[in-house]
Design a protein around this motif. Sequence first.
Motif, PDB file in Angstrom:
ATOM      1  N   ARG A 491      52.139  48.933  38.438  1.00 57.66           N
ATOM      2  CA  ARG A 491      52.215  47.478  38.544  1.00 57.66           C
ATOM      3  C   ARG A 491      52.719  47.057  39.930  1.00 57.66           C
ATOM      4  O   ARG A 491      52.187  46.114  40.526  1.00 57.66           O
ATOM      5  N   SER A 498      49.044  40.428  45.141  1.00 54.43           N
ATOM      6  CA  SER A 498      48.811  39.395  44.117  1.00 54.43           C
ATOM      7  C   SER A 498      50.013  39.315  43.191  1.00 54.43           C
ATOM      8  O   SER A 498      49.939  39.736  42.021  1.00 54.43           O
ATOM      9  N   ALA A 501      49.647  37.919  39.488  1.00 53.52           N
ATOM     10  CA  ALA A 501      48.636  38.440  38.571  1.00 53.52           C
ATOM     11  C   ALA A 501      49.278  38.868  37.254  1.00 53.52           C
ATOM     12  O   ALA A 501      50.423  39.328  37.214  1.00 53.52           O
ATOM     13  N   THR A 502      48.546  38.727  36.164  1.00 56.07           N
ATOM     14  CA  THR A 502      49.039  39.101  34.837  1.00 56.07           C
ATOM     15  C   THR A 502      48.740  40.571  34.563  1.00 56.07           C
ATOM     16  O   THR A 502      47.952  41.214  35.278  1.00 56.07           O
ATOM     17  N   ASP A 503      49.357  41.096  33.501  1.00 57.46           N
ATOM     18  CA  ASP A 503      49.080  42.477  33.104  1.00 57.46           C
ATOM     19  C   ASP A 503      47.616  42.657  32.749  1.00 57.46           C
ATOM     20  O   ASP A 503      47.014  43.710  33.013  1.00 57.46           O
ATOM     21  N   GLU A 504      47.030  41.648  32.126  1.00 59.30           N
ATOM     22  CA  GLU A 504      45.617  41.732  31.764  1.00 59.30           C
ATOM     23  C   GLU A 504      44.744  41.853  33.007  1.00 59.30           C
ATOM     24  O   GLU A 504      43.764  42.619  33.019  1.00 59.30           O
ATOM     25  N   ASP A 505      45.100  41.116  34.061  1.00 57.77           N
ATOM     26  CA  ASP A 505      44.346  41.219  35.309  1.00 57.77           C
ATOM     27  C   ASP A 505      44.472  42.626  35.900  1.00 57.77           C
ATOM     28  O   ASP A 505      43.491  43.191  36.398  1.00 57.77           O
ATOM     29  N   CYS A 506      45.697  43.183  35.849  1.00 55.80           N
ATOM     30  CA  CYS A 506      45.921  44.522  36.392  1.00 55.80           C
ATOM     31  C   CYS A 506      45.098  45.566  35.640  1.00 55.80           C
ATOM     32  O   CYS A 506      44.473  46.444  36.245  1.00 55.80           O
ATOM     33  N   ARG A 508      42.422  45.054  33.954  1.00 62.28           N
ATOM     34  CA  ARG A 508      40.985  44.826  34.198  1.00 62.28           C
ATOM     35  C   ARG A 508      40.519  45.535  35.468  1.00 62.28           C
ATOM     36  O   ARG A 508      39.485  46.210  35.463  1.00 62.28           O
ATOM     37  N   VAL A 509      41.278  45.410  36.574  1.00 64.53           N
ATOM     38  CA  VAL A 509      40.832  46.032  37.815  1.00 64.53           C
ATOM     39  C   VAL A 509      40.985  47.552  37.759  1.00 64.53           C
ATOM     40  O   VAL A 509      40.201  48.283  38.382  1.00 64.53           O
ATOM     41  N   LEU A 552      42.129  43.058  43.083  1.00 71.38           N
ATOM     42  CA  LEU A 552      42.938  42.120  42.302  1.00 71.38           C
ATOM     43  C   LEU A 552      43.188  40.823  43.067  1.00 71.38           C
ATOM     44  O   LEU A 552      43.282  39.748  42.479  1.00 71.38           O
ATOM     45  N   ALA A 554      41.092  39.421  44.932  1.00 71.66           N
ATOM     46  CA  ALA A 554      39.810  38.690  44.926  1.00 71.66           C
ATOM     47  C   ALA A 554      39.538  37.977  46.248  1.00 71.66           C
ATOM     48  O   ALA A 554      39.260  36.769  46.281  1.00 71.66           O
TER      49      ALA A 554
END
Length: 638
Positions: A491, A498, A501-506, A508-509, A552, A554
């Motif tokens: 993390r 970023s 950024a949320t855990d879900e975003d992390c 995802r990438v 992440l 973007a």
Amino acid sequence: MSSPSATRPARRSPFAKPRAEDGPRARFSELIPYLFEHKRVLWFVIALSIVGSAASLAQPLLVSQVIGVVEQGASLGGLVWALIALVVISGIISGYQHYLLQRTGEGVVLSSRRRLVGRMLSLPISEFDTRRTGDLVSRVGSDTTLLRAVLTQGLVEAVGGTITFIGALIAMLIIDPVLLGLTSLVIAVSIVTVVLLSTRIRVASQRAQAKVGDLAASVERAISAVRTVRASNATQREVATIDADATGAWSMGIQVARISALVVPVAGIAMQVSFLVVLGVGGFRVASGAITIASLVAFILFLFMMIMPLGQAFGAISATNQALGALGRIQEIINLPLEDSADAEIAASVRAPGIASPDAPAVEFDDVVFAYPTGAEKAEAATDLETAASDLLDQREDAADGVGDQRAREPGEPVLRGVSFTAARGQRTALVGPSGAGKSTILGLIERFYDPEAGAIRFGGVDIRTMPRTTLRAQIGYVEQDAPVLAGSLRDNLLLASPDATDEDCIRVLHAVNLTEVLDRNPQGLDAAVGEDGIMLSGGERQRLAIARALLAAPPILLLDESTSSLDGVNEQKMRLAIDAVAEDRTLIVIAHRLSTVVDSDSIVVLDHGRVVGTGTHSELVASVPLYRDLAKHQLLV
């Protein structure tokens, strides 16, 4: 390799003049801002020193009265209790004052570290090219610690000591001017001696700190490359190198101790000689009736009170000069210009449109010329382990390519020579060519780690030198060739660019770059530690994590420097699919030795010896550029 003894500095007299190479030396005025950050506490401590000095000066007077009362056979009354109260008050004040000074000293160290780190991490990249990492770390850790000694070893206490000294001097003058004259002669000699030695302490201390910085740099180099050292059977040679630096630091420490050893006894000798003179001459004057026994006892007590702050002053001089030596190394970094210090002047001198045009290329190089600073090349040559490893990698890559850049570049020789090309919006542009052709340098210039000596680099038609660096870098995702991973967790690395950024975003990438197995194999998930320099990950995993970090954020532009060099065939294909997925509506500039990873690029720029020798698609370059055709042939692409 030379023996440690061969590296020891030649002995020099403590009274020798400072050498030019001893480095920058700070002035006392540069130390004052650090102290004034805590001025309220310091004024309170000074007030306590004044009260404590008054309590101390009253004690000999009470002792004299006690002796006089005893001689007369009268009752002591409250004199004894008053004397005890003064002693207790002095002790309480001294203890509380010591605590405040220690706390304030730690505050000075903290503020100096904050200021130094904030400045250090904002320096131009070229400064890091020319300085050793361990030495910079030493300035933050070791040098700042010496600033504490200014407060804890007597500088502020010397203020109260000065009051005590003056008060004792006046009292002694009233009691017996003759004894005071003899005492003052001894003290004057000691003061002159300390003043002569004080500047030598500052110089020796600064040189000692520089040696400690060299030692830290050597240790940091060996530890960071410990696997290379072991694999090269170079452990003992590195141990000998570090031992030589440690011996140098030891020698300079001994020199500081030698000079300090001349200062420390001065106060003691002055006290002993003064006491003997007062005892001998004072006894004679008591016998002759010039003064009373009570007056002689009071004079002796005042003498001790005058010598004690003198010793504090000597200690303060020694500690302050050591601190000023360390402060010189700190101020050397703080006084360096920041990365963006000249940006306003540069932007004013650049003639370029101020508004980006949607019709202009995303990135444009226009006749760019660039050479690395000479000092940076020397610094790179000094780090022989890292250079050797890099050279070995380059040779292997060149062998795979069938092409090598064997010509050594002279210091200060341009790396880029009139480079011009464009990267269209939303397209993929590849940079290819032999090692040393200038590919990675191009990405460094886009990030404005350096500015070109001539020519221009434009974003959307706007010269990047007119853009704030933070604005520029917010539009760019950069994956370096060695894919650095910071010590910490997955993390921590992902959130570097970023933070929101949320855990879900992390997650995802991480899935996008095929790092699902890293999450699955550790129950801590995103909190899994990656180790120092990402040692808990494989080379390919480190590279994919660096790409995930860039994705992440973007950014509209992605710079990928050898982004698949550590991947096997299966993961390389998965990575290409992931990059293809995120490349939509983004501009990619990709460097690769494996032409198979860039043959489908919209545009390929071929570089050789810092020049563009061809631009086009894969098929166009195979037909028109001999160098590219040779590269493709050796990789079985034609």
